[in-house]
Design a protein around this motif. Structure first.
Motif, short mmCIF file in Angstrom:
data_model
loop_
_atom_site.label_atom_id
_atom_site.label_comp_id
_atom_site.label_asym_id
_atom_site.label_seq_id
_atom_site.Cartn_x
_atom_site.Cartn_y
_atom_site.Cartn_z
N ARG A 149 0.81 -1.22 0.00
CA ARG A 149 0.00 0.00 0.00
C ARG A 149 0.85 1.27 0.00
O ARG A 149 0.42 2.30 -0.56
N GLU A 150 2.01 1.25 0.61
CA GLU A 150 2.84 2.45 0.63
C GLU A 150 3.42 2.74 -0.75
O GLU A 150 3.44 3.89 -1.19
N GLU A 151 3.88 1.70 -1.44
CA GLU A 151 4.45 1.89 -2.78
C GLU A 151 3.39 2.22 -3.82
O GLU A 151 3.67 2.90 -4.80
N ASN A 152 2.18 1.73 -3.62
CA ASN A 152 1.09 1.91 -4.61
C ASN A 152 -0.09 2.66 -4.00
O ASN A 152 -1.25 2.37 -4.28
N PHE A 153 0.22 3.65 -3.17
CA PHE A 153 -0.83 4.30 -2.39
C PHE A 153 -1.83 5.04 -3.27
O PHE A 153 -3.04 5.02 -3.00
N PHE A 154 -1.39 5.65 -4.34
CA PHE A 154 -2.30 6.39 -5.22
C PHE A 154 -3.30 5.45 -5.87
O PHE A 154 -4.50 5.72 -5.89
N VAL A 181 -5.43 2.77 7.66
CA VAL A 181 -4.14 2.98 7.00
C VAL A 181 -3.53 4.31 7.44
O VAL A 181 -2.32 4.42 7.68
N PHE A 182 -4.39 5.34 7.56
CA PHE A 182 -3.90 6.65 8.01
C PHE A 182 -3.30 6.55 9.42
O PHE A 182 -2.23 7.14 9.69
N LEU A 183 -3.97 5.85 10.33
CA LEU A 183 -3.44 5.70 11.68
C LEU A 183 -2.08 5.02 11.66
O LEU A 183 -1.15 5.42 12.39
N GLU A 184 -1.95 4.00 10.83
CA GLU A 184 -0.68 3.30 10.71
C GLU A 184 0.41 4.24 10.20
O GLU A 184 1.53 4.26 10.73
N GLN A 185 0.09 5.02 9.19
CA GLN A 185 1.05 5.97 8.64
C GLN A 185 1.39 7.06 9.66
O GLN A 185 2.54 7.50 9.76
N PHE A 187 1.42 7.00 12.99
CA PHE A 187 2.31 6.57 14.07
C PHE A 187 3.68 6.12 13.54
O PHE A 187 4.63 6.00 14.30
N LYS A 188 3.75 5.91 12.25
CA LYS A 188 5.01 5.50 11.64
C LYS A 188 5.84 6.70 11.18
O LYS A 188 7.05 6.75 11.38
N SER A 189 5.19 7.67 10.54
CA SER A 189 5.89 8.85 10.03
C SER A 189 4.96 10.05 10.02
O SER A 189 4.38 10.39 8.99
N LYS A 190 4.80 10.68 11.18
CA LYS A 190 3.84 11.77 11.35
C LYS A 190 4.07 12.91 10.37
O LYS A 190 3.15 13.41 9.73
N LYS A 191 5.31 13.36 10.28
CA LYS A 191 5.61 14.57 9.53
C LYS A 191 5.63 14.35 8.02
O LYS A 191 5.58 15.32 7.26
N GLU A 192 5.72 13.11 7.60
CA GLU A 192 5.90 12.84 6.17
C GLU A 192 4.63 12.38 5.47
O GLU A 192 4.66 12.08 4.28
N ILE A 193 3.50 12.31 6.20
CA ILE A 193 2.28 11.77 5.60
C ILE A 193 1.84 12.58 4.39
O ILE A 193 1.64 12.03 3.30
N LEU A 194 1.69 13.89 4.57
CA LEU A 194 1.22 14.72 3.46
C LEU A 194 2.21 14.73 2.31
O LEU A 194 1.82 14.68 1.14
#
Length: 499
Positions: A149-154, A181-185, A187-194
């Protein structure tokens, strides 16, 4: 559980094609002998009787659903006015789901077969031609990409956006999945989500925005009409939604089996007890991944809120919860965490899952068989009778559901509720007030609208005896009755106006 339902050796392409072909053949037989009912015919007529995509959009404003399915049916009706081709397209979509599930889902063969034979997959979402299987298709395509999902998120979000544009209930499951998925992202990388994922979130929010724009009906819609939110009994029905999703055994003791559950009809107390217990099953099944667990319970809660708000309790809606469970198992295989429940529960989970899938397969085969045995709806038979008797369509008035009749006629019958020839329905206040009138009032209104010596009236119930006894004004003759259907029965009366 892992050693029982999961496998890392998928079917070969050849065997997948063979299995999919077998599913298609079974589906083809099912739809060939299935008689369309109102909902199926309504969407077919919406598409057939619309002159353009914009016209179709306007005509569906009272439906309360996104209209991706209607657009596909519209394309079919530009080529053929035969509703069977809509059914054919529907089972092609279901067969595509079957191919993807057989080839890509990480389950053992017995689990895959049980799912394909399950009540919702085989019957509700295949034999009955509606928009649900289109939502399942895009949801399963999202599951295929979940592990990456991270590599093919779009693309992942694009499939979710398409899924929520098939039916209003899919806005619940797609939003819940993306939320987990958002919650996982987060807690994994708060600043880099957007920075990393903004394109995917943008396409989903655009998609769900388009869906809600289509869902919200006009102010005179019947969608929320006559709902008493203080009626706790009605609200409590939603507490059984998960039970209905897991135990969808139709009431095979009656012709009216559809939308009636055997256990609830015959074992109410036991059903209530089990209906309360099943809400803890996701906690047992998905304790290895907190985000999958969040996805499951968010969907369950969202669905209950949907039922309480809309008072829509159709069995086909409950299928979303079964599909959500399948998606949860699929997602669980991609990544596991340390379970926060006792590991010894794994064996219990395996037995429960095996029982539930076996019950689903049995329920699917049962409903499929009953559909072959009984006439589901008489609409097509009524249309054939009109053609055989060469009855003038201008001399026919319908005072009941007639979409399933019009789907098989070249010209729509005169519908007294709309006071014009009308195929599809507009669920507004004018229609509701019409159906509150007596049989005598309906006949009088019919002759007022069509001042002829005689007319054929089509009712879905026999004319009441007090009207038949009063023959001063009308001479009433039952021309033909169509009874013992799973859904609608029809009664055609030749009525002569003595005055």
């Amino acid at each position: 559980m892992t050693n029982t339902i999961y496998t890392y050796k998928n079917l070969s392409f050849k065997n997948t094609l063979i299995a999919t072909l077998l599913f298609f053949i079974v589906s083809f037989i099912g739809v060939y002998f299935h008689e369309l009912w109102m909902d199926e015919s309504h969407h077919f007529l919406l598409s057939r009787d619309s002159d353009s995509f914009l016209d179709l959009f306007k005509n569906t404003r009272y439906d309360g659903h996104p209209i991706l399915w209607n657009y596909l049916v519209y394309l079919i009706t530009r080529w053929s006015k035969n509703p069977f081709y809509m059914q054919l397209m529907h089972i092609i979509i279901s067969s595509t789901i079957a191919f993807i599930f057989l080839k890509k889902a990480p389950f053992k063969l017995w689990f895959k077969i049980a799912f394909l034979l399950s009540y919702f997959m085989l019957y509700e979402y295949t034999v009955i031609s509606r928009n649900y299987n289109l939502g399942v298709l895009f949801l399963f395509l999202s599951c295929v990409l979940y592990a990456q999902r991270e590599e093919n998120f779009f693309v992942f979000c694009t499939f979710l956006a398409l899924s929520c544009n098939t039916h209003s209930i899919f806005t619940i499951v797609t939003s819940a999945l993306l939320f987990s998925v958002f919650l996982e992202q987060f807690f994994k990388s708060k600043k880099e989500i957007l920075m990393l994922y903004w394109k995917g979130y943008l396409v989903f929010f655009i998609g769900i925005g388009i869906a809600f724009y289509q869902i919200i009906p006009p102010s005179d819609s019947l969608f929320f009409d006559h709902i008493n939110y203080l009626n706790l009994y009605e609200a409590s029905k939603s507490s059984m939604s998960f039970f209905k999703a897991l135990f969808p055994v139709v009431d095979f003791t009656t012709v009216k089996y559809w939308n009636h559950f055997y256990f609830i009809e015959h074992f109410k107390v036991l059903s209530l007890i089990i209906g309360a217990v099943v809400w803890i099953l996701p906690l047992l099944f998905f304790n290895k991944n907190r985000y999958v667990l969040i996805f499951i319970y968010t969907t369950l809660i969202g669905f209950v809120v949907f039922e309480i708000a809309t008072r829509r309790y159709g069995v086909r809606y409950n299928g979303l919860l079964f599909v959500t469970l399948i998606c949860g198992f699929w997602m669980l295989n991609s990544k596991k965490e340390n379970p926060f429940l006792n590991k010894n529960l794994s064996k219990l989970n395996t037995k429960i899952i095996f029982f539930l899938m076996l019950l689903q397969a049995g329920s699917g085969v049962l409903a499929y068989s009953l559909d072959l045995k009984y006439t589901f709806n008489h609409g097509k038979n009524v249309a054939n009778y009109i053609k055989e008797k060469k009855i003038d369509l201008n001399a026919i008035i319908t005072v009941c559901e007639s979409a399933s009749i019009n789907a098989f006629l070249e010209k729509n019958l005169y519908n007294l509720a709309f006071q014009r020839p009308q195929g599809y329905y507009l669920w507004n206040e004018n229609v509701q007030s019409f159906y509150n009138q007596s049989d005598a009032q309906l006949m009088a209104l019919g002759f007022d609208n069509k001042p002829q010596n005689h007319l054929y009236f089509i009712f879905h119930k026999p004319i009441k005896s007090n009207v038949l006894m009063s023959k001063n004004e009308y001479k009433i003759t039952l021309a033909k009755s169509f009874e013992n259907a799973v859904k609608e029965n029809y009664y055609i009366y030749l009525i002569q106006n003595n005055e």
